[in-house]
Design a protein around this motif. Structure first.
Motif, short mmCIF file in Angstrom:
data_model
loop_
_atom_site.label_atom_id
_atom_site.label_comp_id
_atom_site.label_asym_id
_atom_site.label_seq_id
_atom_site.Cartn_x
_atom_site.Cartn_y
_atom_site.Cartn_z
N ASP A 63 0.83 -1.21 0.00
CA ASP A 63 0.00 0.00 0.00
C ASP A 63 0.87 1.26 0.00
O ASP A 63 0.53 2.25 -0.67
CB ASP A 63 -0.95 0.01 1.19
N ASP A 64 1.99 1.24 0.73
CA ASP A 64 2.91 2.38 0.72
C ASP A 64 3.47 2.57 -0.69
O ASP A 64 3.58 3.71 -1.17
CB ASP A 64 4.07 2.16 1.69
N GLN A 65 3.83 1.46 -1.33
CA GLN A 65 4.40 1.53 -2.68
C GLN A 65 3.37 2.09 -3.67
O GLN A 65 3.68 2.97 -4.46
CB GLN A 65 4.87 0.14 -3.13
N VAL A 66 2.14 1.60 -3.59
CA VAL A 66 1.07 2.08 -4.47
C VAL A 66 0.84 3.57 -4.28
O VAL A 66 0.65 4.32 -5.25
CB VAL A 66 -0.24 1.28 -4.23
N ALA A 67 0.90 4.03 -3.04
CA ALA A 67 0.66 5.45 -2.74
C ALA A 67 1.68 6.37 -3.38
O ALA A 67 1.40 7.55 -3.60
CB ALA A 67 0.64 5.66 -1.22
N LYS A 68 2.84 5.87 -3.75
CA LYS A 68 3.87 6.68 -4.40
C LYS A 68 3.55 6.96 -5.87
O LYS A 68 4.17 7.81 -6.49
CB LYS A 68 5.24 6.01 -4.28
N GLY A 69 2.59 6.24 -6.43
CA GLY A 69 2.17 6.48 -7.80
C GLY A 69 3.26 6.25 -8.82
O GLY A 69 4.21 5.49 -8.59
N ASP A 70 3.14 6.95 -9.94
CA ASP A 70 4.10 6.78 -11.03
C ASP A 70 5.49 7.31 -10.70
O ASP A 70 6.46 6.95 -11.37
CB ASP A 70 3.59 7.45 -12.30
N ALA A 71 5.59 8.17 -9.70
CA ALA A 71 6.90 8.69 -9.31
C ALA A 71 7.76 7.57 -8.74
O ALA A 71 8.98 7.60 -8.85
CB ALA A 71 6.74 9.81 -8.28
N GLY A 72 7.13 6.60 -8.11
CA GLY A 72 7.87 5.49 -7.53
C GLY A 72 8.59 5.85 -6.25
O GLY A 72 8.42 6.94 -5.70
N GLU A 73 9.41 4.91 -5.81
CA GLU A 73 10.15 5.09 -4.56
C GLU A 73 11.52 4.45 -4.70
O GLU A 73 11.67 3.38 -5.30
CB GLU A 73 9.39 4.42 -3.40
N GLU A 74 12.51 5.11 -4.15
CA GLU A 74 13.86 4.58 -4.13
C GLU A 74 13.88 3.31 -3.28
O GLU A 74 13.35 3.29 -2.18
CB GLU A 74 14.79 5.64 -3.54
N TRP A 75 14.49 2.24 -3.81
CA TRP A 75 14.60 1.00 -3.06
C TRP A 75 15.92 1.03 -2.29
O TRP A 75 16.84 0.26 -2.54
CB TRP A 75 14.51 -0.21 -4.00
N GLY A 76 15.99 1.95 -1.34
CA GLY A 76 17.22 2.20 -0.60
C GLY A 76 17.36 1.36 0.65
O GLY A 76 16.45 0.63 1.04
N GLY A 77 18.51 1.50 1.27
CA GLY A 77 18.77 0.83 2.54
C GLY A 77 19.27 -0.60 2.41
O GLY A 77 19.49 -1.27 3.42
N VAL A 78 19.49 -1.07 1.20
CA VAL A 78 19.97 -2.45 0.99
C VAL A 78 21.47 -2.47 1.26
O VAL A 78 22.23 -1.69 0.66
CB VAL A 78 19.66 -2.93 -0.44
N ARG A 79 21.90 -3.34 2.15
CA ARG A 79 23.31 -3.43 2.51
C ARG A 79 23.84 -4.86 2.34
O ARG A 79 24.44 -5.44 3.22
CB ARG A 79 23.54 -2.96 3.95
N ASN A 80 23.59 -5.39 1.17
CA ASN A 80 24.08 -6.72 0.81
C ASN A 80 24.65 -6.59 -0.60
O ASN A 80 23.97 -6.07 -1.49
CB ASN A 80 22.93 -7.73 0.85
N TYR A 81 25.88 -7.04 -0.80
CA TYR A 81 26.54 -6.85 -2.09
C TYR A 81 25.82 -7.55 -3.23
O TYR A 81 25.71 -7.01 -4.33
CB TYR A 81 28.00 -7.30 -2.03
N GLN A 82 25.35 -8.76 -2.99
CA GLN A 82 24.66 -9.48 -4.06
C GLN A 82 23.36 -8.78 -4.46
O GLN A 82 23.06 -8.62 -5.64
CB GLN A 82 24.38 -10.92 -3.64
N ALA A 83 22.60 -8.32 -3.47
CA ALA A 83 21.36 -7.58 -3.75
C ALA A 83 21.68 -6.27 -4.48
O ALA A 83 21.01 -5.90 -5.44
CB ALA A 83 20.60 -7.30 -2.45
N ARG A 84 22.74 -5.58 -4.04
CA ARG A 84 23.16 -4.35 -4.72
C ARG A 84 23.54 -4.63 -6.16
O ARG A 84 23.16 -3.92 -7.08
CB ARG A 84 24.33 -3.71 -3.98
N ASN A 85 24.29 -5.70 -6.39
CA ASN A 85 24.70 -6.05 -7.74
C ASN A 85 23.51 -6.40 -8.62
O ASN A 85 23.49 -6.10 -9.81
CB ASN A 85 25.72 -7.19 -7.72
N ASN A 86 22.50 -7.04 -8.01
CA ASN A 86 21.27 -7.30 -8.76
C ASN A 86 20.63 -5.99 -9.21
O ASN A 86 20.19 -5.87 -10.35
CB ASN A 86 20.29 -8.12 -7.92
#
Length: 139
Positions: free
Chosen positions: A16-39
């Motif tokens: 619901d939080d993601q939907v509320a951001k609409g077409d502008a979207g949201e930064e998928w920040g805060g990821v602190r894993n190298y494999q996830a970052r590389n993905n």
């Protein structure tokens, strides 16, 4: 086009939080894993992903689209961490649970099952099609 899965704890960031951001979207920040970052560094504009509620629910609930490719993560000054921006595309008609994925033919090698702790993971085209059908969506 490539397919992905993004995990989020719904009490911290929900569908619901993601939907509320609409077409502008949201930064998928805060990821602190190298494999996830590389993905995320491998993602292209228009790539699609499943939005997965981890911890609470443990289910795939929607589809998101990459609307900005990898850039420095604004949640840190550490230059090692990047992230993409995603926007909600559509909800699944029926959430697909982790337990369903574990027993469904064709999903036994899915990263969601094999690399359960990885927060941003690849999804094969076959897995994508299976989960969409499980969630009530047609191709």
């Amino acid at each position: 086009m490539a397919y992905w899965l993004f995990k989020s704890e719904p009490d911290a960031w929900s569908w619901d939080d993601q939907v509320a951001k609409g077409d502008a979207g949201e930064e998928w920040g805060g990821v602190r894993n190298y494999q996830a970052r590389n993905n995320m560094r491998a993602m292209k504009l228009g790539d699609l992903g499943f939005f997965y509620h981890s911890n609470v629910g443990k289910e795939i609930v929607g589809i998101v689209e990459v609307c900005r490719t990898s850039e420095p993560d604004s949640t840190t000054d550490d230059p090692r961490w990047d992230c993409v921006m995603i926007k909600a595309v559509e909800p699944l008609l029926h959430p697909v649970t982790l337990e369903d994925c574990k027993v469904w033919p064709g999903l036994e090698n899915m990263a969601l099952i094999k690399s359960m702790r990885l927060s941003v993971q690849p999804v094969t085209a076959e897995e994508w099609a299976i989960v969409r059908r499980m969630g009530g969506l047609t191709e």
